[in-house]
Motif scaffolding. Structure first.
Motif, PDB file in Angstrom:
ATOM      1  N   HIS A   1       0.833  -1.205   0.000  1.00 35.39           N
ATOM      2  CA  HIS A   1       0.000   0.000   0.000  1.00 35.39           C
ATOM      3  C   HIS A   1       0.864   1.251   0.000  1.00 35.39           C
ATOM      4  CE1 HIS A   1      -3.496  -2.426   1.425  1.00 35.39           C
ATOM      5  NE2 HIS A   1      -2.514  -3.161   1.883  1.00 35.39           N
TER       6      HIS A   1
ATOM      7  N   GLU B   1      -3.947   0.310  -2.245  1.00 34.75           N
ATOM      8  CA  GLU B   1      -3.299  -0.975  -2.503  1.00 34.75           C
ATOM      9  C   GLU B   1      -2.776  -0.997  -3.933  1.00 34.75           C
ATOM     10  OE1 GLU B   1      -4.909  -4.818  -0.944  1.00 34.75           O
ATOM     11  OE2 GLU B   1      -4.824  -5.339  -3.064  1.00 34.75           O
TER      12      GLU B   1
ATOM     13  N   VAL C   1       1.146   4.949   1.203  1.00 34.85           N
ATOM     14  CA  VAL C   1       0.509   5.720   2.284  1.00 34.85           C
ATOM     15  C   VAL C   1       0.795   7.209   2.072  1.00 34.85           C
ATOM     16  CG1 VAL C   1       0.266   5.975   4.782  1.00 34.85           C
ATOM     17  CG2 VAL C   1       0.889   3.758   3.825  1.00 34.85           C
TER      18      VAL C   1
ATOM     19  N   MET D   1      -4.448   5.033   2.374  1.00 36.44           N
ATOM     20  CA  MET D   1      -3.702   3.906   1.816  1.00 36.44           C
ATOM     21  C   MET D   1      -4.309   3.479   0.489  1.00 36.44           C
ATOM     22  SD  MET D   1      -2.481   1.603   4.833  1.00 36.44           S
ATOM     23  CE  MET D   1      -3.567   0.253   4.592  1.00 36.44           C
TER      24      MET D   1
ATOM     25  N   HIS E   1       3.531   0.494   2.742  1.00 35.29           N
ATOM     26  CA  HIS E   1       3.237  -0.393   3.864  1.00 35.29           C
ATOM     27  C   HIS E   1       2.907  -1.776   3.308  1.00 35.29           C
ATOM     28  CE1 HIS E   1       1.396  -0.221   8.156  1.00 35.29           C
ATOM     29  NE2 HIS E   1       2.292  -1.145   8.018  1.00 35.29           N
TER      30      HIS E   1
END
Ligand SMILES: Nc1ncnc2c1ncn2[C@@H]1O[C@H](COP(=O)(O)OP(=O)(O)OP(=O)(O)O)[C@@H](O)[C@H]1O
Length: 613
Positions: A399, A444, A401, A442, A480
């Motif tokens: 992800h 993906e 961020v 976030m 992340h």
């Protein structure tokens, strides 16, 4: 080993134990004539064997005393007596014995993992496991010291600490033990010395007075061995070595100093929490005190070691859940399933020069700095990093961020941002960003299964939709890598889970270097050997990155044919996955009406809907 005639204070009568007698012939049979030697003690050799019982075959260890090596009958009988009378889960179990003519043999339960000295250097024996072994040794000693009458082992060392198949700890080698006649605090003045150089209590050596605290001193040496990862060596005395490093304030240097693969110990799981180490080291120091009254009792040792274990577990958990900053720009967290999540700071990415960016330290970030990007329609952030801590064979989502610099009223959890990015040769879009409680958002980018902790991850972040995101700048915090909860998936969506597992096995068998599912994977998963999909069948398609399960519906099931619109021509095209496609003429109006079967989609995943034409 120093050994002198060791008297047992209490007179001993072998006759009590007749039920444990085994004939020499029986032992020869059980050990196939002493075929497999598993150890060598100063008084004899140890062999592996097997005996039959009502529960099947039981492995045994057999110590055959060699009188030429100096151990007399008394030591043999002492060990027999102690093991017969002092039964405890942390003391090696006595199965039988043989005392025929010159043959003096003890038969023990078999400890499959051998003695602790063989594992000290092994990096796979984690700090937590070491603590548990230390606790068990102390519990065993506490039992001996607190028994009525108390017993003193007198030869505690790592080669006398055995580990069974399940890593349960057993103290062994009681040949030099002493059973005292009274349960009191007095010293026992013995006129001989025994023990192993390096482990034996110097007070006892100097004065000849033996107390339970002599065992505590030897235990202190074993604690140092566990911490340093090396065996006591009189030429490089551990006690002096540790004291020197502590005085110099170099505690870090002595931890696992002798362990062969120190790198593995730097792994998070094995990271020693400072409070745990300090508690452990302080205890070891007390055990090694020159004054016996300053040495703790075995029960106190148990308490302190349990405290060290508690610190280790709690502090590690806390650091994992909060996230632990490991080194510049890298952070690791433990997921609720115990998998390792990793976050890499945006300061580790590269940015093309002409884009103005600043590293900020004020943005309530887990990292000290975040990166500000002014022009979101031309980001060109190059991410070329290597993960370090991911749990192998777990499904991860990567992800991006970020957050908007201007305070935006949160309008629900999801925001349409249409992020454009490049992965390999493919241009991709991620449509929605999820707003987290801490205001960071976030997106993906992909899913993958790492086969090892370090995975090369490369992506070029191009732009956000100006139309939906406006002209304001953004802060980028980092990437992340979050483990996807497989357990929930398994329960809620067994078919999807099944599919993922299939892909996982393809990936696993496929290559050792690629972490991603091949781009043409969807071709492989086409329903049954290239068979075309008829309109009545649903089409489950796995796209190029693992976990991106797409649900594709044939035109036949979605185009709404009613009397007020012109009907379509249905034709067959070789390049289509479906048996028929609709031919829609220019100016022809068409309506789409379909039902998306959500049970076939992944949870917590943003889906977008595309028209393929
Ligand atoms: N029950 C057992 N199961 C498995 N291995 C054993 C068992 N008992 C002993 N051994 C192995 O045999 C080795 C020798 O054991 P033993 O107790 O005779 O001698 P030691 O403790 O090494 O030496 P010393 O007699 O000098 O103290 C142990 O270190 C261990 O590796």
């Amino acid at each position: 080993m120093w050994h002198f005639n060791a008297p047992s204070v209490r007179p001993y009568h072998e006759t009590h134990k007749d039920s444990l007698r085994i004939s020499f012939e029986g032992i020869k049979l059980a050990t196939q004539d002493f075929k497999i030697q598993i150890g060598k003690g100063s008084f004899g050799d140890v062999f592996k064997g097997e005996i039959s019982s009502a529960n099947g075959h039981i492995p045994i260890a057999v110590k055959r005393h060699d009188q030429r090596r100096g151990q007399g009958e008394k030591e043999f009988l002492t060990e027999l007596q102690v093991l017969y009378e002092y039964k405890h889960e942390n003391i090696i179990g006595l199965i039988g014995y043989c005392n025929e003519n010159d043959e003096k043999i003890l038969v023990y339960e078999y400890a499959a993992k051998g003695s602790l000295d063989r594992h000290l250097k092994d990096s796979r024996l984690t700090w937590m496991e070491r603590l548990k072994i230390a606790i068990d040794v102390a519990i065993g000693l506490d039992f001996l010291h607190g028994a009525d009458p108390p017993a003193i082992h007198r030869d505690i060392k790592s080669s006398n600490i055995l580990l069974n198949e399940d890593w349960e700890t057993k103290i062994t080698d009681f040949g030099l033990s002493m059973i005292t006649s009274v349960n009191d605090e007095f010293d026992y003045d013995v006129d001989y010395a025994c023990g192993t150089p390096g482990y034996v209590d110097p007070l006892f050596l100097n004065t000849g007075f033996l107390t339970r605290k002599s065992d505590i001193y030897s235990l202190g040496v074993v604690l140092l061995e566990m911490m340093c990862g090396r065996i006591q060596d009189t030429r490089k005395n551990l006690v002096d070595f540790v004291k020197f490093h502590c005085e110099e304030g170099k505690v870090d240097e002595l931890v696992f100093e002798g362990v062969e693969d120190k790198i593995v110990f730097n792994d998070l799981k094995d990271k020693i929490m400072p409070r745990s180490l300090i508690t452990f080291l302080k205890l070891a120091y007390e055990c090694l005190s020159d004054e016996k009254d300053k040495r703790p009792t075995a029960s106190k040792v148990v308490l302190h070691l349990k405290k060290a274990l508690e610190f280790q577990v709690n502090d590690l958990n806390e650091m994992f859940t909060k996230g632990i900053l490991l080194r510049k720009g890298k952070m690791c967290q433990l997921s609720s399933e115990g998998e390792r999540n990793e976050m890499v700071s945006a300061t580790m990415f590269s940015y093309e020069k002409y884009i103005q960016h600043r590293q900020r330290s004020s943005q309530k970030s887990r990292f000290q700095r975040v990166v500000k990007m002014e022009d979101t329609s031309n980001l060109r952030i190059k991410i070329n990093i290597k993960t370090q801590f991911l749990s192998p064979n777990v499904i991860y989502g990567a992800h991006l961020v970020f957050k908007f610099c201007d305070q935006r009223k949160s309008s629900g959890e999801l925001m349409y941002v249409n992020l454009k990015y490049q992965m390999g040769s493919e241009t991709r879009y991620a449509y929605f960003a999820t707003r987290r409680d801490d205001e960071w958002m976030m997106i993906e980018l992909c899913r993958f299964i790492p086969h090892k902790k370090d995975v090369a991850f490369e992506v070029l972040i191009e732009s956000l939709s100006r139309y939906y995101c406006g002209r304001g700048a953004i802060y980028v915090e980092g990437i992340h890598f979050l483990a996807i909860n497989e357990a929930t998936l398994k329960v809620k969506q067994p078919e999807v889970y099944q599919k993922l597992k299939e892909v996982q096995s393809v990936v696993n068998s496929n290559s050792n270097s690629t972490q991603q599912v091949p781009d043409d994977y969807h071709e492989m998963t086409k329903l049954h050997d290239g068979e075309k999909v008829t309109y009545s069948k649903k089409f489950l398609l796995l796209k190029s990155y693992l976990g991106n399960i797409c649900h594709m519906l044939p035109a036949k099931t979605i185009l709404y044919e009613s009397t007020d619109v012109k009907r379509f021509n249905w034709i067959s095209l070789a390049e289509s996955r479906f048996v028929e496609v609709a031919e829609v003429l220019s100016h022809q109006v068409f309506r789409i009406k379909c039902k998306i079967e959500t049970q076939e989609l992944l949870p917590n995943t943003n889906y977008s809907c595309h028209l393929d034409f």
